[in-house]
Design a protein around this motif. Structure first.
Motif, mmCIF file in Angstrom:
data_model
loop_
_atom_site.group_PDB
_atom_site.id
_atom_site.type_symbol
_atom_site.label_atom_id
_atom_site.label_comp_id
_atom_site.label_asym_id
_atom_site.label_seq_id
_atom_site.Cartn_x
_atom_site.Cartn_y
_atom_site.Cartn_z
ATOM 1 N N ASN A 1 22.632 -7.817 -54.204
ATOM 2 C CA ASN A 1 23.475 -6.691 -54.591
ATOM 3 C C ASN A 1 24.660 -6.450 -53.658
ATOM 4 O OD1 ASN A 1 21.859 -5.755 -56.899
ATOM 5 N ND2 ASN A 1 20.304 -5.314 -55.342
ATOM 6 N N ASN A 2 24.936 -7.389 -52.750
ATOM 7 C CA ASN A 2 26.040 -7.224 -51.793
ATOM 8 C C ASN A 2 25.951 -5.872 -51.087
ATOM 9 O OD1 ASN A 2 27.155 -9.739 -52.522
ATOM 10 N ND2 ASN A 2 28.256 -8.800 -54.234
ATOM 11 N N SER A 3 24.770 -5.567 -50.610
ATOM 12 C CA SER A 3 24.523 -4.260 -50.003
ATOM 13 C C SER A 3 23.830 -4.407 -48.655
ATOM 14 C CB SER A 3 23.647 -3.402 -50.914
ATOM 15 O OG SER A 3 24.278 -3.125 -52.138
ATOM 16 N N VAL A 4 23.979 -3.374 -47.861
ATOM 17 C CA VAL A 4 23.245 -3.256 -46.609
ATOM 18 C C VAL A 4 22.431 -1.979 -46.674
ATOM 19 C CG1 VAL A 4 23.454 -2.888 -44.132
ATOM 20 C CG2 VAL A 4 24.937 -4.522 -45.260
ATOM 21 N N HIS A 5 21.192 -2.053 -46.237
ATOM 22 C CA HIS A 5 20.307 -0.898 -46.268
ATOM 23 C C HIS A 5 19.962 -0.457 -44.852
ATOM 24 C CE1 HIS A 5 19.955 -1.702 -50.500
ATOM 25 N NE2 HIS A 5 19.420 -2.898 -50.277
ATOM 26 N N LEU A 6 19.703 0.824 -44.717
ATOM 27 C CA LEU A 6 19.219 1.369 -43.452
ATOM 28 C C LEU A 6 17.947 2.155 -43.761
ATOM 29 C CD1 LEU A 6 19.857 1.625 -40.393
ATOM 30 C CD2 LEU A 6 20.847 3.871 -40.934
ATOM 31 N N GLN A 7 16.813 1.579 -43.424
ATOM 32 C CA GLN A 7 15.527 2.254 -43.587
ATOM 33 C C GLN A 7 15.289 3.115 -42.357
ATOM 34 O OE1 GLN A 7 13.324 2.241 -46.236
ATOM 35 N NE2 GLN A 7 12.237 3.820 -45.066
ATOM 36 N N MET A 8 15.137 4.403 -42.573
ATOM 37 C CA MET A 8 14.981 5.346 -41.472
ATOM 38 C C MET A 8 13.601 5.984 -41.552
ATOM 39 S SD MET A 8 18.765 7.111 -41.529
ATOM 40 C CE MET A 8 18.450 7.995 -43.051
ATOM 41 N N THR B 1 20.489 -8.410 -35.737
ATOM 42 C CA THR B 1 20.583 -6.954 -35.742
ATOM 43 C C THR B 1 20.636 -6.388 -34.328
ATOM 44 O OG1 THR B 1 18.179 -6.731 -35.829
ATOM 45 C CG2 THR B 1 19.342 -6.773 -37.929
ATOM 46 N N THR B 2 21.329 -5.270 -34.204
ATOM 47 C CA THR B 2 21.394 -4.520 -32.960
ATOM 48 C C THR B 2 21.291 -3.042 -33.299
ATOM 49 O OG1 THR B 2 22.837 -6.207 -31.982
ATOM 50 C CG2 THR B 2 22.739 -4.076 -30.871
ATOM 51 N N TYR B 3 20.581 -2.292 -32.459
ATOM 52 C CA TYR B 3 20.358 -0.865 -32.702
ATOM 53 C C TYR B 3 20.728 -0.044 -31.469
ATOM 54 C CZ TYR B 3 17.504 -2.599 -36.570
ATOM 55 O OH TYR B 3 17.071 -3.241 -37.708
ATOM 56 N N SER B 4 21.095 1.197 -31.704
ATOM 57 C CA SER B 4 21.260 2.105 -30.592
ATOM 58 C C SER B 4 19.879 2.445 -30.046
ATOM 59 C CB SER B 4 21.974 3.376 -31.042
ATOM 60 O OG SER B 4 21.144 4.136 -31.901
ATOM 61 N N ASP B 5 19.829 2.814 -28.786
ATOM 62 C CA ASP B 5 18.541 3.143 -28.180
ATOM 63 C C ASP B 5 17.874 4.324 -28.879
ATOM 64 O OD1 ASP B 5 19.560 2.389 -24.748
ATOM 65 O OD2 ASP B 5 18.801 1.107 -26.361
ATOM 66 N N SER B 6 18.666 5.229 -29.412
ATOM 67 C CA SER B 6 18.113 6.435 -30.011
ATOM 68 C C SER B 6 17.357 6.176 -31.320
ATOM 69 C CB SER B 6 19.218 7.459 -30.243
ATOM 70 O OG SER B 6 20.184 6.954 -31.149
ATOM 71 N N VAL B 7 17.616 5.045 -31.963
ATOM 72 C CA VAL B 7 16.952 4.767 -33.246
ATOM 73 C C VAL B 7 16.078 3.512 -33.200
ATOM 74 C CG1 VAL B 7 18.895 5.828 -34.444
ATOM 75 C CG2 VAL B 7 18.778 3.336 -34.273
ATOM 76 N N LYS B 8 16.128 2.787 -32.102
ATOM 77 C CA LYS B 8 15.377 1.537 -31.992
ATOM 78 C C LYS B 8 13.891 1.798 -32.195
ATOM 79 C CE LYS B 8 17.182 -1.027 -28.948
ATOM 80 N NZ LYS B 8 17.609 -1.594 -27.639
ATOM 81 N N GLY B 9 13.281 0.977 -33.054
ATOM 82 C CA GLY B 9 11.868 1.136 -33.342
ATOM 83 C C GLY B 9 11.573 2.074 -34.504
ATOM 84 N N ARG B 10 12.575 2.830 -34.935
ATOM 85 C CA ARG B 10 12.392 3.759 -36.059
ATOM 86 C C ARG B 10 13.237 3.372 -37.272
ATOM 87 N NH1 ARG B 10 14.053 8.868 -35.632
ATOM 88 N NH2 ARG B 10 15.704 8.424 -34.104
ATOM 89 N N PHE B 11 14.390 2.808 -37.039
ATOM 90 C CA PHE B 11 15.307 2.422 -38.110
ATOM 91 C C PHE B 11 15.328 0.908 -38.243
ATOM 92 C CE2 PHE B 11 18.478 6.265 -37.911
ATOM 93 C CZ PHE B 11 17.398 7.152 -37.969
ATOM 94 N N ALA B 12 15.605 0.440 -39.466
ATOM 95 C CA ALA B 12 15.728 -0.994 -39.713
ATOM 96 C C ALA B 12 16.887 -1.244 -40.663
ATOM 97 C CB ALA B 12 14.444 -1.551 -40.291
ATOM 98 N N ILE B 13 17.807 -2.104 -40.235
ATOM 99 C CA ILE B 13 18.949 -2.471 -41.070
ATOM 100 C C ILE B 13 18.675 -3.826 -41.701
ATOM 101 C CG2 ILE B 13 20.199 -3.550 -39.144
ATOM 102 C CD1 ILE B 13 22.796 -2.432 -40.378
ATOM 103 N N SER B 14 19.091 -3.986 -42.959
ATOM 104 C CA SER B 14 18.836 -5.247 -43.645
ATOM 105 C C SER B 14 19.959 -5.542 -44.630
ATOM 106 C CB SER B 14 17.499 -5.199 -44.385
ATOM 107 O OG SER B 14 17.487 -4.171 -45.364
ATOM 108 N N ARG B 15 20.091 -6.806 -44.978
ATOM 109 C CA ARG B 15 21.096 -7.229 -45.948
ATOM 110 C C ARG B 15 20.410 -7.549 -47.276
ATOM 111 N NH1 ARG B 15 25.998 -8.870 -43.311
ATOM 112 N NH2 ARG B 15 26.593 -10.081 -45.153
ATOM 113 N N ASP B 16 21.044 -7.128 -48.359
ATOM 114 C CA ASP B 16 20.566 -7.394 -49.720
ATOM 115 C C ASP B 16 21.574 -8.328 -50.374
ATOM 116 O OD1 ASP B 16 19.625 -5.194 -52.508
ATOM 117 O OD2 ASP B 16 19.926 -7.353 -52.404
ATOM 118 N N ASN B 17 21.277 -9.615 -50.339
ATOM 119 C CA ASN B 17 22.235 -10.616 -50.823
ATOM 120 C C ASN B 17 22.450 -10.548 -52.338
ATOM 121 O OD1 ASN B 17 22.540 -11.630 -48.201
ATOM 122 N ND2 ASN B 17 20.816 -13.036 -48.471
#
Length: 113
Positions: A75-82, A57-73
């Motif tokens: 459901n073939n989905s990607v999530h963004l927890q904000m 994973t890689t994040y922009s500086d503006s969201v690092k530490g607050r957002f988390a991206i993950s893969r859901d194998n």
């Protein structure tokens, strides 16, 4: 054309949380990095986060530490927890693949102070 279907946007007060989802086909999900971008009113679209097929994973500086991206194998989905959302996070959030180059329709996130 690649199908990328975002969901999970909405309105929340500052400090709150939202979880975005992006569903796609199994072929696209298995063979592509998937990313989130956002576009605020009057501004250019900007990178938010990316996750590779291997889970890097890689994040922009503006969201690092607050957002988390993950893969859901399952459901073939990607999530963004904000989390710890700020008014400046207000934007339309888009799911994106690079190869092929395609975008979802976007989902609105509004954060009030």
């Amino acid at each position: 054309q690649v199908q990328l279907m975002e969901s999970g946007g909405g309105s929340v007060q500052a400090g709150g949380s939202l979880r975005l989802s992006c569903a796609t086909s199994s072929n696209i999900f298995s063979n592509n990095a998937l990313a989130w971008y956002r576009q605020a009113p009057g501004k250019s679209r900007e990178f938010v986060a990316i996750i590779t097929t291997g889970g890097h994973t890689t994040y922009s500086d503006s969201v690092k530490g607050r957002f988390a991206i993950s893969r859901d194998n399952t459901n073939n989905s990607v999530h963004l927890q904000m989390n710890s959302l700020k008014p400046e996070d207000t934007a339309i959030y888009y799911c994106h693949t690079y190869h092929p180059d395609d975008w979802g329709q976007g989902t609105q996130v509004t954060v009030s102070s």
